[in-house]
Design an enzyme around this catalytic site. Structure first.
Site, PDB file in Angstrom:
ATOM      1  N   SER A  16       9.112  -9.359   9.931  1.00 35.47           N
ATOM      2  CA  SER A  16       8.262  -8.924   8.916  1.00 35.47           C
ATOM      3  C   SER A  16       8.930  -7.725   8.560  1.00 35.47           C
ATOM      4  O   SER A  16      10.274  -7.294   8.962  1.00 35.47           O
ATOM      5  CB  SER A  16       6.950  -8.084   9.530  1.00 35.47           C
ATOM      6  OG  SER A  16       7.232  -7.457  10.851  1.00 35.47           O
ATOM      7  N   ASP A 151       3.845 -17.988  11.123  1.00 35.95           N
ATOM      8  CA  ASP A 151       2.482 -17.245  11.642  1.00 35.95           C
ATOM      9  C   ASP A 151       1.358 -18.284  11.213  1.00 35.95           C
ATOM     10  O   ASP A 151       1.282 -19.051  10.429  1.00 35.95           O
ATOM     11  CB  ASP A 151       1.972 -16.246  10.856  1.00 35.95           C
ATOM     12  CG  ASP A 151       3.144 -15.017  10.790  1.00 35.95           C
ATOM     13  OD1 ASP A 151       3.826 -15.170  12.008  1.00 35.95           O
ATOM     14  OD2 ASP A 151       3.005 -14.134   9.981  1.00 35.95           O
ATOM     15  N   GLN A 196      18.319 -20.224  10.303  1.00 38.74           N
ATOM     16  CA  GLN A 196      18.383 -21.834  10.367  1.00 38.74           C
ATOM     17  C   GLN A 196      16.799 -22.176  10.830  1.00 38.74           C
ATOM     18  O   GLN A 196      16.135 -23.305  10.469  1.00 38.74           O
ATOM     19  CB  GLN A 196      19.296 -22.228  11.392  1.00 38.74           C
ATOM     20  CG  GLN A 196      20.926 -22.299  10.857  1.00 38.74           C
ATOM     21  CD  GLN A 196      21.954 -22.633  11.676  1.00 38.74           C
ATOM     22  OE1 GLN A 196      21.598 -23.826  12.498  1.00 38.74           O
ATOM     23  NE2 GLN A 196      22.735 -21.824  11.967  1.00 38.74           N
ATOM     24  N   CYS A 384      -7.021  14.187  -6.152  1.00 35.98           N
ATOM     25  CA  CYS A 384      -8.159  13.546  -5.489  1.00 35.98           C
ATOM     26  C   CYS A 384      -8.653  14.721  -4.128  1.00 35.98           C
ATOM     27  O   CYS A 384      -9.059  15.671  -4.729  1.00 35.98           O
ATOM     28  CB  CYS A 384      -7.824  12.369  -5.059  1.00 35.98           C
ATOM     29  SG  CYS A 384      -9.473  11.314  -5.047  1.00 35.98           S
ATOM     30  N   ARG A 465     -15.427   8.892  -3.528  1.00 39.19           N
ATOM     31  CA  ARG A 465     -16.736   8.932  -3.517  1.00 39.19           C
ATOM     32  C   ARG A 465     -17.304  10.333  -3.986  1.00 39.19           C
ATOM     33  O   ARG A 465     -18.390  10.327  -4.766  1.00 39.19           O
ATOM     34  CB  ARG A 465     -17.469   8.768  -2.167  1.00 39.19           C
ATOM     35  CG  ARG A 465     -17.606   7.366  -1.899  1.00 39.19           C
ATOM     36  CD  ARG A 465     -18.461   7.043  -0.665  1.00 39.19           C
ATOM     37  NE  ARG A 465     -18.202   5.743  -0.270  1.00 39.19           N
ATOM     38  CZ  ARG A 465     -17.122   5.205   0.220  1.00 39.19           C
ATOM     39  NH1 ARG A 465     -16.535   6.039   1.017  1.00 39.19           N
ATOM     40  NH2 ARG A 465     -16.880   4.088   0.590  1.00 39.19           N
ATOM     41  N   HIS A 510      -6.205   9.594  -9.531  1.00 37.91           N
ATOM     42  CA  HIS A 510      -4.674   9.158  -8.872  1.00 37.91           C
ATOM     43  C   HIS A 510      -3.831   9.102  -9.952  1.00 37.91           C
ATOM     44  O   HIS A 510      -3.556   8.216 -10.418  1.00 37.91           O
ATOM     45  CB  HIS A 510      -4.771   8.233  -7.954  1.00 37.91           C
ATOM     46  CG  HIS A 510      -5.504   8.519  -6.699  1.00 37.91           C
ATOM     47  ND1 HIS A 510      -5.191   8.775  -5.410  1.00 37.91           N
ATOM     48  CD2 HIS A 510      -6.940   8.196  -6.447  1.00 37.91           C
ATOM     49  CE1 HIS A 510      -6.041   8.903  -4.663  1.00 37.91           C
ATOM     50  NE2 HIS A 510      -7.051   8.608  -5.248  1.00 37.91           N
ATOM     51  N   GLU A 512      -0.720   9.023  -9.683  1.00 38.05           N
ATOM     52  CA  GLU A 512       0.689   8.595  -8.980  1.00 38.05           C
ATOM     53  C   GLU A 512       0.587   6.970  -9.168  1.00 38.05           C
ATOM     54  O   GLU A 512       1.766   6.383  -9.172  1.00 38.05           O
ATOM     55  CB  GLU A 512       0.795   8.875  -7.583  1.00 38.05           C
ATOM     56  CG  GLU A 512      -0.221   8.158  -6.565  1.00 38.05           C
ATOM     57  CD  GLU A 512      -1.758   9.213  -6.558  1.00 38.05           C
ATOM     58  OE1 GLU A 512      -2.008   9.820  -7.421  1.00 38.05           O
ATOM     59  OE2 GLU A 512      -2.297   8.907  -5.455  1.00 38.05           O
TER      60      GLU A 512
HETATM   61  N1  GLN Z   1     -12.543  11.592   0.469  1.00 37.12           N
HETATM   62  C1  GLN Z   1     -12.652  11.864  -0.919  1.00 37.12           C
HETATM   63  C2  GLN Z   1     -13.829  11.370  -1.813  1.00 37.12           C
HETATM   64  O1  GLN Z   1     -14.096  10.245  -1.374  1.00 37.12           O
HETATM   65  C3  GLN Z   1     -11.464  11.774  -1.599  1.00 37.12           C
HETATM   66  C4  GLN Z   1     -10.636  10.629  -1.685  1.00 37.12           C
HETATM   67  C5  GLN Z   1      -9.129  10.468  -1.929  1.00 37.12           C
HETATM   68  O2  GLN Z   1      -8.629  11.456  -1.834  1.00 37.12           O
HETATM   69  N2  GLN Z   1      -8.809   9.440  -2.621  1.00 37.12           N
HETATM   70  O3  GLN Z   1     -14.026  11.668  -2.586  1.00 37.12           O
END
Ligand code: GLN
Length: 546
Positions: A16, A151, A196, A384, A465, A510, A512
């Site tokens: 892997s 696998d 092989q 976040c 959340r 995010h 990124e």
């Molecule tokens: N734990 C936080 C939330 O749920 C931030 C989540 C995160 O950083 N992706 O709001």
């Protein structure tokens, strides 16, 4: 353009973690650079419906697409390499395949038949592979099959490959097998036997590999290539060496030199032209010849595994190249940060990013870190959970709201500055129930972020959340931290900044996930630039003091 969609499967043998995702992405990059509309998907043989519920220690970062799919981190590589968006259709797990088949069975769609792995599961796999092909958007679909040939859990996938080849013909369905050529240092030899065997294992399922991509630490000599070709039943030109590279971004050029695109296109009866890699090579040139460097602290709690913050690490590479500097990312475990050691651990850094995360562990260290950078005017980027920590720190230490917290960490906090939205409160399922995917955000006039993005409205990807609690907004803003990005539909705060600070930005989303080689993310670019400026200022102050 191809007349009909062509399918390339990338399977893995011997071991892997050989880098199938990077090989698939590199091949896709070459084909795209030759004018073929190419996409990549990943089939994961585990039972989780998606990787959203997997601990980052198990599987690295969970990558999120615009349509809100929680996916394998390889999709991040696909987007970063190709600069085209992926979606739920680009990542399918065994769990999702079974879920879909079982739902069909409950709806009575199998007309009283016994539902079996063959043909029902394999048909579902074939349909999932061909969804992208049938969209008409792509000439070539590359499908990476997770796991290793042999696998138990990969078997239905390999059977689906066999059937697709039978259905569509050899010129439309190609199998690339990525394998390992180990080097036995005691004998001073590269060994072909494991390869092989793995090609033979594939044959036992009725699939002959067309192309071998051989991971190796040493150059493969001619005689060894011939031996591999003869015993694995492939042409010699189809034995491709994948030697260890200093950066993943070198791999497309290495594959080009080895002629991977050539052999693949020939087997698919497609024309080849010289790939246009100008933009790619400009990036590489800058990435490899930095004119300076900065050191940025990445504060998180999953730092033991590099892959946990994969997209952030890659975003720094893109942003570094854009600024023509090398970004040294120093990962720092938030659990090890205390008031007493904070200056020692963070004092030398030119910028600090507080990472995303879940749960209580390590958050006090993150809050301590935010306090330090805020008070010392060090560039700060909160992503976040990192943004949420910045709000909590500000509430506690500037507004004096003792015990301020997120209700994720402390349900009975007197000041829930970060809280669940009403609509989220009754949800008990964990999988797929966060605020996910791309959401609109409007940027405030005169803000730093508006200046950075150079637009009024953006769309960024979310996975969380909890939210900024608007009941505290006016208090927080009066004290100096400003909300500068809002969801136009719900009025949720998506961005905070401190205008009086050197560079202090927290984002609920995010960024990124959207940084690519062709489009480095503006916030990462600006943050690295701020770190660079901070470093210059710091150096000139210390020179003046000397
Ligand atoms: N734990 C936080 C939330 O749920 C931030 C989540 C995160 O950083 N992706 O709001």
């Amino acid at each position: 353009m191809a007349e009909s969609t062509k399918y390339i499967f990338v399977t893995g043998g011997v071991s892997s973690s050989l880098g199938k995702g990077i090989i698939a992405a590199s091949l896709a990059k070459l084909l795209q650079a030759e004018g073929y509309r190419t996409t990549i998907q990943k089939l994961d043989p585990y039972i989780n419906v998606d990787p959203g519920t997997l601990n980052p220690y198990e599987h690295g970062e969970c990558y999120v697409t615009d349509d809100g799919a929680e996916t394998d981190l390889d999709l991040g590589h696909y987007e970063r390499f190709l600069n085209v968006q992926t979606s739920q259709a680009n990542n399918i797990t065994t769990g999702r395949i079974y879920q879909s088949v079982i739902e069909k069975e409950r709806r009575g769609e199998f007309l009283g038949k016994t539902v079996q792995v063959i043909p029902h599961i394999t048909d579902e796999i074939k349909d999932s592979v061909q969804i992208l092909g049938k969209s008409g958007d792509y000439d070539i679909v590359i499908t990476e099959i997770g796991g290793t040939v042999g696998d138990i859990e990969s078997l239905p996938y390999i059977e689906a490959v066999r059937q697709m080849r039978w259905d569509l013909g050899r010129h439309n369905v190609l199998v690339v097998h990525l394998t390992l050529i180990p080097f036995l240092s005691a004998a001073g030899e590269l060994k072909t036997k494991p390869t092989q065997h793995s090609v033979k294992t594939l044959m036992e399922s009725g699939v002959q590999a067309d192309v071998l991509v051989c991971r190796t630490e040493h150059e493969l000599p001619e005689d060894l290539r011939s031996k591999l070709a003869l015993f694995c039943n492939v042409r010699e030109e189809a034995v491709i060496q994948a030697i260890d590279a200093s950066t993943i971004y070198d791999v497309p050029n290495l594959m080009l030199k080895q002629g991977l695109d050539k052999v693949v296109l020939k087997k698919l009866n497609l024309e080849r032209s010289e790939p246009n890699l100008t933009r790619w090579n400009q990036f590489l040139e800058r990435h490899k010849n930095p004119k300076g460097e900065v050191t940025i602290g990445l504060i998180g709690k999953y730092v033991e595994l590099q892959d946990s913050y994969k997209s952030i690490q890659e975003s720094f590479i893109h942003a570094g190249a854009e600024n023509e500097v090398k970004v040294n990312v120093e990962t720092i475990h938030s659990e090890h940060l205390t008031k007493e050691n904070i200056a020692k651990k963070l004092g030398h850094l030119h910028g600090i990013l507080v990472a995303p995360g879940f749960g209580e562990r390590g958050i006090e260290g993150k809050i301590e870190a935010v306090r330090y950078v805020r008070e010392h005017n060090i560039p700060f980027f909160g992503v976040c959970l990192g943004m949420q920590m910045a709000v909590i720190e500000y509430a506690r230490n500037v507004l004096g709201l003792t015990g301020a917290n997120s209700t994720e960490m402390d349900l009975s906090t007197p000041h829930p500055v970060i809280d669940l939205m009403e609509s989220q409160k009754n949800i008990t399922d964990k999988g797929g129930t966060m605020r996910l995917g791309a959401w609109d955000c409007v940027l405030k006039e005169g803000s730093l972020v508006k200046d950075i993005y150079k637009t009024d409205a953006i769309r960024e990807r979310h996975r969380h959340r909890y939210e900024f609690n608007n009941n505290y907004k006016s208090q927080i803003e009066e004290a100096g931290m400003k909300a500068t990005g809002f969801n136009p539909g719900t009025n949720l705060v998506e961005i905070i900044e401190i205008p009086d600070h050197n560079w202090f930005v927290g984002v609920q989303y995010h960024p990124e996930y959207k940084s690519t080689v062709a489009n480095p993310h503006p916030l990462f670019v600006a943050f690295v630039k701020a770190a660079l400026n901070y470093k210059k200022e710091k150096n000139s102050v210390s020179m003046a003091q000397n």
